[in-house]
Design an enzyme around this catalytic site. Structure first.
Site, PDB file in Angstrom:
ATOM      1  CE  LYS A 112       0.409  17.506   5.525  1.00  0.00           C
ATOM      2  NZ  LYS A 112       0.502  17.349   3.726  1.00  0.00           N
ATOM      3  CE  LYS A 194      -3.532  13.206   9.753  1.00  0.00           C
ATOM      4  NZ  LYS A 194      -3.375  13.346   8.262  1.00  0.00           N
ATOM      5  CE  LYS A 197       1.989   9.170   3.533  1.00  0.00           C
ATOM      6  NZ  LYS A 197       2.022   9.400   2.567  1.00  0.00           N
TER       7      LYS A 197
HETATM    8  P1  TYM Z   1      -2.068  10.959   2.477  1.00  0.00           P
HETATM    9  O1  TYM Z   1      -0.806  10.512   1.725  1.00  0.00           O
HETATM   10  O2  TYM Z   1      -1.701  11.619   3.694  1.00  0.00           O
HETATM   11  O3  TYM Z   1      -2.537   9.405   3.065  1.00  0.00           O
HETATM   12  C1  TYM Z   1      -2.342   8.286   2.453  1.00  0.00           C
HETATM   13  C2  TYM Z   1      -4.798   7.345   2.307  1.00  0.00           C
HETATM   14  O4  TYM Z   1      -4.109   6.825   4.330  1.00  0.00           O
HETATM   15  C3  TYM Z   1      -5.010   8.087   5.084  1.00  0.00           C
HETATM   16  N1  TYM Z   1      -4.227   8.068   6.037  1.00  0.00           N
HETATM   17  C4  TYM Z   1      -4.841   7.762   7.096  1.00  0.00           C
HETATM   18  N2  TYM Z   1      -5.710   6.778   7.939  1.00  0.00           N
HETATM   19  C5  TYM Z   1      -5.835   6.308   8.744  1.00  0.00           C
HETATM   20  N3  TYM Z   1      -5.226   6.715  10.243  1.00  0.00           N
HETATM   21  C6  TYM Z   1      -4.266   7.158  10.238  1.00  0.00           C
HETATM   22  N4  TYM Z   1      -3.324   7.555  10.251  1.00  0.00           N
HETATM   23  C7  TYM Z   1      -4.089   7.983   8.263  1.00  0.00           C
HETATM   24  N5  TYM Z   1      -3.246   8.987   7.652  1.00  0.00           N
HETATM   25  C8  TYM Z   1      -3.708   8.812   7.189  1.00  0.00           C
HETATM   26  C9  TYM Z   1      -5.232   8.713   4.091  1.00  0.00           C
HETATM   27  O5  TYM Z   1      -6.448   9.661   4.914  1.00  0.00           O
HETATM   28  C10 TYM Z   1      -4.871   9.078   3.055  1.00  0.00           C
HETATM   29  O6  TYM Z   1      -6.088   8.322   1.848  1.00  0.00           O
HETATM   30  N6  TYM Z   1      -4.229  13.676   0.077  1.00  0.00           N
HETATM   31  C11 TYM Z   1      -3.805  12.735  -0.022  1.00  0.00           C
HETATM   32  C12 TYM Z   1      -3.287  12.367  -1.397  1.00  0.00           C
HETATM   33  C13 TYM Z   1      -4.354  12.125  -2.393  1.00  0.00           C
HETATM   34  C14 TYM Z   1      -5.501  11.675  -3.203  1.00  0.00           C
HETATM   35  C15 TYM Z   1      -5.711  12.760  -4.295  1.00  0.00           C
HETATM   36  C16 TYM Z   1      -6.263  10.828  -2.542  1.00  0.00           C
HETATM   37  C17 TYM Z   1      -3.950  12.481  -3.764  1.00  0.00           C
HETATM   38  N7  TYM Z   1      -5.497  12.501  -4.674  1.00  0.00           N
HETATM   39  C18 TYM Z   1      -7.096  11.587  -5.055  1.00  0.00           C
HETATM   40  C19 TYM Z   1      -7.644  10.854  -2.844  1.00  0.00           C
HETATM   41  C20 TYM Z   1      -7.920  11.198  -3.957  1.00  0.00           C
HETATM   42  C21 TYM Z   1      -2.792  13.100   0.837  1.00  0.00           C
HETATM   43  O7  TYM Z   1      -2.017  13.607   1.204  1.00  0.00           O
HETATM   44  O8  TYM Z   1      -3.107  11.645   1.505  1.00  0.00           O
END
Ligand code: TYM
Length: 330
Positions: A112, A194, A197
């Protein structure tokens, strides 16, 4: 020790089928096995610039999506991160435990910050400390996430152990729960990156809110590999292998059976079938999201209840943490 599940999604842009396959899909199964907390992590969202009006919309859309994919508020607690102040407080305190070098090793930060250069805020750097706070506040044992979050959960484990060693047993050391397939869904327009969003083009992802025609257009335009046989080989055929993985998660069909079904038929037929499978799977989710958004009172009530339950647990844990660290007065 009681098992407990915690996970969250950032309310930014859209929720796509990568988020769904990698994370959300397992959440609804897990709630039958563990008490669960599912959080809309808006404090994480603001680590990059957000439009305040849009952020508010996205917070409610994300909460509605949790419900639409089958999160049952009778079983699981659904809440917004910024409404439980202890997340920010513990995030700060864990920032005093984690090392700069550890944060510098986080691949998500490296990616990022490379894209954003000078405009990177400190919050993006300390993001993993806040994520550790989310998880550790609730004595979480399992964290269902996609592959890209594994490193953050690993660091959470390190932080928990370090804190326990320094101040006495306080935190449960959690584990990540990663799908065997679909933990890293790749972009439709570029199977080497990957699905994301924040991708530059919406052709990168299928949003859970995309209408049927948009899904058809995106799948039909998805990048493919050379040759024309539908076979699973992530090294030689990364694009088709990614589409096969999505097909597997949309239909439950085994990869080998799908290969057989489309043997000799070429990419076109497979893509048409994939588009229809995705539509069949996500159109009901899209409709439910719209229904929850139409009834804001129900959503507000559920979020109030989730917040109150989360606050109760988080306050207890923070009292212990302050005590262990010698903060304030008794
Ligand atoms: P975020 O919002 O980027 O994504 C949410 C969840 O989706 C999964 N993910 C994917 N899985 C498979 N293929 C992909 N291309 C893909 N893109 C995203 C992510 O691994 C995630 O599980 N930091 C985290 C949010 C967070 C969190 C937490 C998660 C904040 N605090 C505590 C678990 C526990 C995040 O940015 O996810």
């Amino acid at each position: 020790m009681k098992a407990l599940c915690f996970s969250g999604i950032q309310p930014t842009n859209v929720i796509h089928i990568g988020n769904y396959i990698g994370a959300l899909k397992q959440w609804s199964d897990l709630q039958h096995r563990y008490p669960c907390y599912f959080c809309v992590v808006d404090l994480h969202a603001v680590t990059v610039t957000q439009d305040p009006k849009l952020l508010r919309e996205n917070i409610l859309n994300t909460a509605a999506t949790y419900l639409a994919v089958g999160i049952d508020p009778k079983r699981s607690r659904l809440f917004i991160q910024s409404e439980v102040k202890e997340h920010a407080e513990l995030g700060w305190l864990l920032g005093t435990i984690v090392k700069i070098a550890e944060l510098q090793r986080m691949t998500q930060f490296k990616d990022k910050s490379k894209k954003r250069g000078e405009s990177v805020g400190v919050g993006l750097f300390t993001y993993p400390a806040l994520m550790a706070a989310d998880i550790l506040l609730y004595d979480t044992t399992v964290v269902p996430v996609g592959e890209d979050q594994m490193q953050h959960v690993e660091l959470t484990r390190t932080i928990a152990r370090r804190f326990n060693q320094q101040f006495g047993d306080t935190f449960v050391v959690p584990e990540s729960l990663i799908q065997t397939t679909g933990a890293r869904i790749m972009g439709l327009d570029d199977p080497t990156e990957k699905m994301s969003k924040s991708a530059r083009s919406p052709m990168n992802y299928i949003a859970l809110t995309d209408d049927d025609d948009t899904v058809r257009k995106k799948v039909m335009r998805a990048v493919t590999d050379s040759g024309d046989d539908v076979s699973y080989d992530p090294k030689k055929k990364p694009a088709i292998s990614n589409l096969l993985t999505i097909y597997h998660h949309m239909t439950g069909t085994h990869l080998k059976d799908t290969e057989k079904k489309f043997s000799g038929k070429g990419y076109g037929d497979f893509k048409k079938a994939l588009a229809e499978a995705v539509i069949e799977h996500i159109a009901p989710v899209r409709r439910k999201i719209a229904e929850y958004r139409k009834d804001p009172q129900q959503l507000m009530k559920l979020l109030d209840e989730g917040r109150d339950a989360a606050c109760e647990a988080a306050e207890k844990k923070m009292n212990l943490v302050r005590d262990r660290m010698g903060l304030g007065r008794r």
